[in-house]
Design a protein around this motif. Structure first.
Motif, short mmCIF file in Angstrom:
data_model
loop_
_atom_site.label_atom_id
_atom_site.label_comp_id
_atom_site.label_asym_id
_atom_site.label_seq_id
_atom_site.Cartn_x
_atom_site.Cartn_y
_atom_site.Cartn_z
N SER A 9 2.40 -3.16 -4.77
CA SER A 9 3.53 -3.35 -5.67
C SER A 9 4.35 -2.06 -5.76
O SER A 9 3.84 -0.96 -5.51
CB SER A 9 3.05 -3.77 -7.06
OG SER A 9 2.37 -2.70 -7.67
N SER A 10 5.58 -2.21 -6.13
CA SER A 10 6.50 -1.08 -6.21
C SER A 10 6.04 -0.07 -7.26
O SER A 10 6.10 1.15 -7.04
CB SER A 10 7.90 -1.60 -6.55
OG SER A 10 8.79 -0.54 -6.74
N SER A 11 5.57 -0.55 -8.38
CA SER A 11 5.12 0.37 -9.43
C SER A 11 3.88 1.14 -8.97
O SER A 11 3.73 2.32 -9.28
CB SER A 11 4.84 -0.39 -10.73
OG SER A 11 3.78 -1.32 -10.53
N ARG A 12 3.01 0.49 -8.23
CA ARG A 12 1.81 1.16 -7.71
C ARG A 12 2.21 2.25 -6.71
O ARG A 12 1.65 3.36 -6.72
CB ARG A 12 0.90 0.12 -7.05
CG ARG A 12 -0.33 0.68 -6.41
CD ARG A 12 -1.39 0.97 -7.43
NE ARG A 12 -2.61 1.41 -6.75
CZ ARG A 12 -3.43 2.29 -7.23
NH1 ARG A 12 -3.21 2.81 -8.41
NH2 ARG A 12 -4.51 2.63 -6.57
N HIS A 15 3.62 5.18 -8.62
CA HIS A 15 2.55 5.90 -9.32
C HIS A 15 1.77 6.78 -8.34
O HIS A 15 1.51 7.96 -8.63
CB HIS A 15 1.61 4.90 -10.00
CG HIS A 15 0.42 5.55 -10.62
ND1 HIS A 15 0.52 6.37 -11.72
CD2 HIS A 15 -0.90 5.52 -10.29
CE1 HIS A 15 -0.67 6.82 -12.03
NE2 HIS A 15 -1.56 6.31 -11.17
N LEU A 16 1.40 6.25 -7.16
CA LEU A 16 0.67 7.03 -6.17
C LEU A 16 1.51 8.20 -5.66
O LEU A 16 1.00 9.32 -5.46
CB LEU A 16 0.22 6.14 -5.02
CG LEU A 16 -0.90 5.16 -5.35
CD1 LEU A 16 -1.17 4.25 -4.14
CD2 LEU A 16 -2.16 5.88 -5.75
N LYS A 17 2.80 7.93 -5.47
CA LYS A 17 3.69 8.99 -4.99
C LYS A 17 3.78 10.12 -6.03
O LYS A 17 3.71 11.30 -5.68
CB LYS A 17 5.08 8.43 -4.71
CG LYS A 17 6.03 9.43 -4.13
CD LYS A 17 7.36 8.79 -3.79
CE LYS A 17 8.32 9.80 -3.21
NZ LYS A 17 9.60 9.19 -2.87
N SER A 18 3.89 9.77 -7.30
CA SER A 18 3.99 10.80 -8.34
C SER A 18 2.67 11.56 -8.46
O SER A 18 2.67 12.78 -8.70
CB SER A 18 4.38 10.19 -9.68
OG SER A 18 3.37 9.32 -10.15
N VAL A 19 1.53 10.88 -8.29
CA VAL A 19 0.24 11.56 -8.33
C VAL A 19 0.13 12.54 -7.16
O VAL A 19 -0.32 13.68 -7.32
CB VAL A 19 -0.92 10.53 -8.31
CG1 VAL A 19 -2.25 11.22 -8.07
CG2 VAL A 19 -0.96 9.74 -9.60
#
Length: 114
Positions: A9-12, A15-19
């Motif tokens: 999903s786009s939100s996932r 989130h992974l990119k920001s982490v």
């Protein structure tokens, strides 16, 4: 077999990119801090602290001594430059002894009148 190709999903993804970006930022900051500490450690090992006299009067006396020494060295340098210039003048070859006429439109060799 389609169940292996599920899309994230786009939100996932965000989130992974920001982490990942946060982890990379932390690593870069730690590397910068380590570089500063390494530089400080190297400077402490390679360059000992200056051992200067404690009072202002002693520092002024040391500066005066250094200035007197500089004056002596400059004077010696000036004297040596004068001696070198004198030797250069003495060692120059008299062009008339070679018989070269620079007044003509071209160089010509002629015997020196005696």
């Amino acid at each position: 077999m389609n169940y292996f190709r599920k899309k994230m999903s786009s939100s996932r993804k965000h989130h992974l990119k920001s982490v990942m970006l946060q982890i990379a930022k932390d690593l870069l900051e730690a590397e910068a801090i380590e570089a500063v500490e390494e530089k400080k450690r190297y400077m402490d090992e390679s360059c000992p602290a200056l051992d200067l006299p404690g009072s202002l009067v002693e520092l002024q006396e040391m500066c005066k001594t250094i200035h007197h020494q500089l004056d002596k060295v400059d004077e010696e340098r000036y004297d040596l430059a004068g001696k070198v210039g004198k030797c250069d003048k003495e060692s120059q070859v008299d062009l008339y002894d070679l018989g070269i006429d620079f007044t003509a439109s071209f160089l010509s060799v002629y015997p020196r009148p005696r």
